[in-house]
Design a protein around this motif. Structure first.
Motif, short mmCIF file in Angstrom:
data_model
loop_
_atom_site.label_atom_id
_atom_site.label_comp_id
_atom_site.label_asym_id
_atom_site.label_seq_id
_atom_site.Cartn_x
_atom_site.Cartn_y
_atom_site.Cartn_z
N ASP A 152 0.68 -2.46 2.43
CA ASP A 152 -0.45 -1.77 3.11
C ASP A 152 -0.86 -3.23 4.07
O ASP A 152 -0.19 -4.18 3.88
CB ASP A 152 -1.48 -1.61 2.47
CG ASP A 152 -2.63 -0.69 3.35
OD1 ASP A 152 -2.19 -0.37 4.33
OD2 ASP A 152 -3.82 -0.38 2.85
N SER A 165 0.10 -6.64 1.95
CA SER A 165 0.31 -6.53 0.40
C SER A 165 1.84 -5.79 0.15
O SER A 165 2.33 -5.39 1.27
CB SER A 165 -0.71 -5.70 -0.38
OG SER A 165 -0.70 -4.31 0.24
N VAL A 171 -2.03 -10.69 -2.50
CA VAL A 171 -2.09 -10.51 -1.11
C VAL A 171 -1.96 -11.56 -0.30
O VAL A 171 -2.50 -12.57 -0.51
CB VAL A 171 -3.53 -9.77 -0.98
CG1 VAL A 171 -3.82 -9.51 0.60
CG2 VAL A 171 -3.67 -8.23 -1.62
N PHE A 196 -4.38 -11.27 -7.53
CA PHE A 196 -5.45 -10.21 -8.15
C PHE A 196 -5.08 -9.93 -9.62
O PHE A 196 -5.68 -9.11 -10.15
CB PHE A 196 -5.23 -8.98 -7.38
CG PHE A 196 -5.96 -8.90 -6.11
CD1 PHE A 196 -7.20 -8.25 -6.00
CD2 PHE A 196 -5.35 -9.42 -4.95
CE1 PHE A 196 -7.75 -8.32 -4.71
CE2 PHE A 196 -6.19 -9.64 -3.70
CZ PHE A 196 -7.22 -8.93 -3.58
N ILE A 207 0.24 -3.49 -5.51
CA ILE A 207 -1.03 -2.99 -4.45
C ILE A 207 -0.63 -1.96 -3.73
O ILE A 207 0.26 -2.31 -2.51
CB ILE A 207 -1.64 -4.35 -3.71
CG1 ILE A 207 -2.00 -5.16 -4.92
CG2 ILE A 207 -2.59 -3.93 -2.84
CD1 ILE A 207 -2.54 -6.47 -4.51
N SER A 209 -2.98 -0.24 -1.50
CA SER A 209 -4.06 -0.20 -0.45
C SER A 209 -4.94 -1.25 -0.40
O SER A 209 -5.35 -2.03 -1.18
CB SER A 209 -5.12 1.11 -0.61
OG SER A 209 -5.85 1.10 0.28
N ILE A 210 -5.21 -1.85 0.86
CA ILE A 210 -6.11 -2.84 1.04
C ILE A 210 -6.90 -2.83 2.28
O ILE A 210 -6.69 -2.28 3.32
CB ILE A 210 -4.96 -4.32 1.19
CG1 ILE A 210 -6.01 -5.53 1.60
CG2 ILE A 210 -4.17 -4.04 2.44
CD1 ILE A 210 -5.09 -6.61 1.35
N LYS A 211 -8.24 -3.32 1.92
CA LYS A 211 -9.21 -3.06 3.29
C LYS A 211 -10.25 -4.43 3.09
O LYS A 211 -10.52 -4.96 2.25
CB LYS A 211 -10.14 -1.79 3.05
CG LYS A 211 -9.59 -0.58 3.38
CD LYS A 211 -8.84 -0.52 4.82
CE LYS A 211 -8.30 0.99 5.23
NZ LYS A 211 -6.92 1.04 4.35
N LEU A 219 -12.19 -8.35 0.33
CA LEU A 219 -10.95 -7.59 0.10
C LEU A 219 -11.24 -6.63 -0.92
O LEU A 219 -11.56 -7.12 -2.13
CB LEU A 219 -9.64 -8.09 0.19
CG LEU A 219 -9.36 -8.96 1.49
CD1 LEU A 219 -7.97 -9.85 1.02
CD2 LEU A 219 -8.90 -8.05 2.64
N VAL A 221 -8.72 -3.55 -2.96
CA VAL A 221 -7.44 -3.11 -3.10
C VAL A 221 -7.31 -2.13 -4.27
O VAL A 221 -8.36 -2.02 -5.16
CB VAL A 221 -6.35 -4.35 -3.68
CG1 VAL A 221 -6.43 -5.42 -2.59
CG2 VAL A 221 -6.59 -4.84 -4.99
N ASN A 223 -4.44 -0.24 -6.88
CA ASN A 223 -3.14 -0.52 -7.45
C ASN A 223 -2.63 0.32 -8.25
O ASN A 223 -3.23 1.27 -8.64
CB ASN A 223 -3.08 -2.17 -7.84
CG ASN A 223 -4.23 -2.27 -9.05
OD1 ASN A 223 -4.39 -1.28 -9.80
ND2 ASN A 223 -5.28 -3.14 -8.86
N SER A 264 -12.45 5.75 -3.23
CA SER A 264 -11.11 5.55 -3.81
C SER A 264 -10.27 7.12 -3.90
O SER A 264 -10.98 8.05 -3.94
CB SER A 264 -11.12 5.30 -4.84
OG SER A 264 -11.62 5.72 -5.91
#
Length: 356
Positions: A152, A165, A171, A196, A207, A209-211, A219, A221, A223, A264
């Motif tokens: 991501d 990631s 990350v 993390f 991981i 997804s990351i935003k 951040l 995430v 996982n 999520s």
């Protein structure tokens, strides 16, 4: 009919051009074509009657609302309604090839203003293209500590930093606005690594997804450890861990600018809503059941009310968290017990090596 109007040169003769009968026939054909075009590009009369729209413009939102409430009685769009909605929103040009690589393109996204396109490739490359400059490469990044693929990518709200990631607990963040076009880990740019993993946890996870938060200070995430983790960039540490699902957490995002609410999505087929102001209970404030397979992506409208989810069951759903499902824990459990959690990240990719 057409053969009678053709000469040996393929066009109407001078006599036929001046014939009132032929002219009237052409007029009738034009009227029929025009009528059929209108039927295929305007909402059906039944839809107009249900919405009391007459000949006025009908917004796509009204069309969707009418379909969801089944005001027309059809339970679906008519072919005319579909054509009307599609012609307003589908691109009419393209696709065209932006770039060609020797490895599969795994993930891509636009910046919030649409000026940049970021693409992650399995070969450990991330390329940023400038849409305003004929898709020229703005930044070419060689990733650090990659496992299998870039899973991501996330661009900071000020578009200065890119977080990426992989299937590891780390990350990396790189400055994408510096003068150097080529970016090599720890050579021309420092790809800062954010760990993390918990201090007492020796297990490894990936991981998915990351935003970034809306203010760019945190951040979040999701996982393969079935968890959501939040990293405070100022404090340089993980500040929150939530055991969120019973399968991989494939998608996470902040609900709005406050960053208090999270969404999520998981391979357990559920979407969940989390309020950080009461996170110590480690329970979601809402569970949204309806998908029949793993949720692969979610995106918030940014108003704290609506978000959209994409699923392996080939459906996309729009959720209103003000109308949370009343499904019981037992009903949710029955729905998820047959869900397949086969992780496509670990399977051989068949995605073409092109960016369009």
């Amino acid at each position: 009919m057409c053969s009678k109007r053709k000469t040996c040169h393929g066009g109407p003769s001078q006599q036929e051009q001046g014939s009132p009968a032929i002219a009237n026939e052409v007029f009738v054909i034009d009227e029929e074509v025009s009528h059929l075009t209108r039927l295929k590009s305007e909402p059906s009369e039944r839809t107009r009657a249900c919405l009391h729209a007459g000949k006025s413009h009908i917004s796509t939102f009204k069309l969707l609302s009418s379909r969801e409430s089944n005001r027309s009685g059809f339970g679906r769009f008519s072919s005319a309604d579909c054509s009307y909605a599609l012609r307003k929103h589908l691109p009419v040009r393209g696709p065209w090839c932006v770039d060609s690589m020797d490895c599969a393109a795994y993930i891509s996204q636009f910046s919030s203003d649409g000026s940049l396109l970021i693409a992650g490739f399995r070969g450990g490359r991330i390329r940023i293209y400038n849409a305003d400059k004929k898709w020229k490469i703005h930044k070419d990044i060689n990733c650090k500590s990659l496992r299998w693929t870039v899973s991501d990518i996330a661009l900071s709200p000020d578009q200065q930093y890119l977080a990426y990631s992989s299937l590891t607990p780390t990350v990396h963040i790189v400055n994408v606005q510096n003068a150097l076009k080529q970016s090599h880990a720890n050579i021309t740019d420092i790809h800062e690594g954010l760990n993390f993993s918990a201090a007492d946890d020796e297990s490894s996870f990936g991981i998915f997804s990351i935003k970034f938060s809306k203010d760019g200070h945190e951040l979040v995430v999701g996982n393969s450890n079935e968890s959501i983790c939040i990293y405070d960039l100022g404090a340089n540490k993980v500040t929150e861990r939530i055991h969120a699902h019973v399968a991989d957490v494939n998608a996470v995002t902040f609900a709005d600018e406050s960053s208090d609410v999270l969404y999520s999505g998981s391979d357990d087929s559920l979407c969940k809503v989390w309020d950080r102001r009461c996170h110590k209970s480690a329970k979601p404030v809402g569970v949204l059941a309806g998908h029949l397979d793993g949720v692969t992506f979610i995106d918030s409208r940014g108003d704290g009310h609506y978000f959209i989810s994409n699923c392996k069951d080939q459906t996309i759903k729009l959720w209103d968290i003000r109308k949370l499902s009343s499904a019981t824990k037992e009903q949710v459990g029955r729905q998820t017990q047959n869900v397949h959690s086969d992780d496509q990240l670990w399977q051989k990719s068949t995605v073409p090596n092109y960016m369009y």
